[in-house]
Scaffold this active site. Structure first.
Site, mmCIF file in Angstrom:
data_model
loop_
_atom_site.group_PDB
_atom_site.id
_atom_site.type_symbol
_atom_site.label_atom_id
_atom_site.label_comp_id
_atom_site.label_asym_id
_atom_site.label_seq_id
_atom_site.Cartn_x
_atom_site.Cartn_y
_atom_site.Cartn_z
ATOM 1 C CB SER A 81 -0.951 0.014 1.198
ATOM 2 O OG SER A 81 -2.075 -0.798 0.927
ATOM 3 C CE LYS A 119 -4.727 1.794 -0.798
ATOM 4 N NZ LYS A 119 -4.052 0.546 -0.429
ATOM 5 C CB SER A 122 -4.475 1.373 3.810
ATOM 6 O OG SER A 122 -3.605 0.932 2.792
#
Length: 340
Positions: free
Chosen positions: A109, A112, A169
């Protein structure tokens, strides 16, 4: 671009016991006991033992105490607490310390952060605004891992979806935002890779907007500590990204859902105001964090930690060592694993 080395068999075996993608493990692996013991010593000095308070209540603040930098035993690879790490000055990107700076590793993640940069580029160009409505697609509804349980046809402001993507997330929020901004997920991924080239991230590649594990035979999102420092520096230049990633918690869906920052350094280590955690079985526990003290700002990157508490203790130790920060609250109460 360099070819990505295979993940070591030992690391893969250790991670095979982890739960589903984007979820935290419930305890340290057998092979990281030595490092976990060192981390426990760090927090024995820095924090009083405390239980996690009920959702919505305030965590009692303990007395600030110096943290001894976590220095693990001389063990190979993830057994000592990481696969790669780095400390850098945010002003010029100069690496102050680190190991495995150019080792390509799954981002999970951390991807992102690039999502946020590309979205804010589109906003700056006038192609969209953070206030405009986004209609959730069926593809976004079907996302797994960390999510805010979007339903096809629901409408949210783009800004609310970005907060969900960076604080919680949320993979479904990330995909909905990407589709809206670029017209399709595939077009958005192209923009992510172009942005990486623009930033000089030569050892980075994106194949998804969220960092979830790919289907068998498909490429993963990969990067290096050195490239992630470049990404973090670009993100820090965007006040909106720091505003999102500095949130300890934030409301979603009209306040019916409270989102809690998976970066557990935020709110517990003074000066830390971002940026992002990441976890998949293959990647382990990743972190790109930043903290400022007076006029100086640092970036700490940790890749491939076997446990979130190990990752957070190590990063806190580096901030303490290089910025002389002090832990404000326990990073991981007994019996809980934190991060994402």
């Amino acid at each position: 671009m360099k070819n990505a080395p295979p993940v070591a068999d030992g690391a893969a075996a250790r991670r095979a016991r982890a739960p589903g993608a984007q979820r935290e493990e419930n305890g340290p692996r057998m092979r990281c006991r030595a490092f976990a013991a060192a981390a426990a010593l760090v927090f024995a000095v820095a924090c009083a033992a405390a239980a996690e308070p009920p959702a919505g209540s305030k965590t009692p603040r303990g007395r600030p105490a110096p943290v001894t930098p976590a220095r693990p035993p001389d063990l190979p690879g993830a057994e000592r607490g990481w696969e790669a790490w780095a400390v850098a000055d945010a002003a010029d990107g100069r690496v102050l310390a680190g190991e495995g700076l150019d080792r390509r590793w799954p981002q999970a993640s951390l991807s992102k952060l690039m999502l946020a940069l590309v979205v804010l580029d589109a906003v700056a160009e006038g192609a969209c605004s953070l206030e405009e409505p986004v209609v959730v697609s069926r593809r976004a509804q079907g996302m797994g891992g960390s999510q805010v349980f979007l339903r096809a046809g629901e409408v949210f402001p783009l800004e609310e979806l970005m907060r969900a993507a960076l604080v919680e997330s949320a993979n479904d929020a990330a995909l909905a935002a990407a589709e809206h901004v670029a017209g399709s997920v595939e077009a958005f991924i192209d923009r992510m890779n172009r942005k990486a080239r623009e930033l000089g991230m030569e050892d980075t590649a994106y194949a998804s907007v969220h960092g979830l594990p790919p289907a068998p035979g498909l490429p993963d999102n990969v990067s290096t500590c050195r490239d992630l420092i470049r990404l973090a520096r670009a993100a820090i230049e965007r006040p909106q990204i720091l505003a999102w990633t500095a949130l300890v918690e934030t409301p979603f869906r009209g306040g019916s859902l409270r989102l809690h920052n998976k970066n557990r350094l935020v709110g517990r280590l003074p000066g830390v105001d971002g940026l992002k955690t990441g976890y998949t079985r293959r990647a382990g526990f990743n972190l790109v964090a930043t903290a400022a003290e007076d006029s100086r700002r640092l970036i700490v990157v940790v890749l491939g930690a076997p446990d979130p508490r190990v990752r957070d203790a190590f990063a806190a130790g580096k901030f303490t060592e290089f910025l002389r920060l002090e832990v404000r609250e326990p990073l991981a109460p007994a019996g809980r694993t934190l991060g994402g």
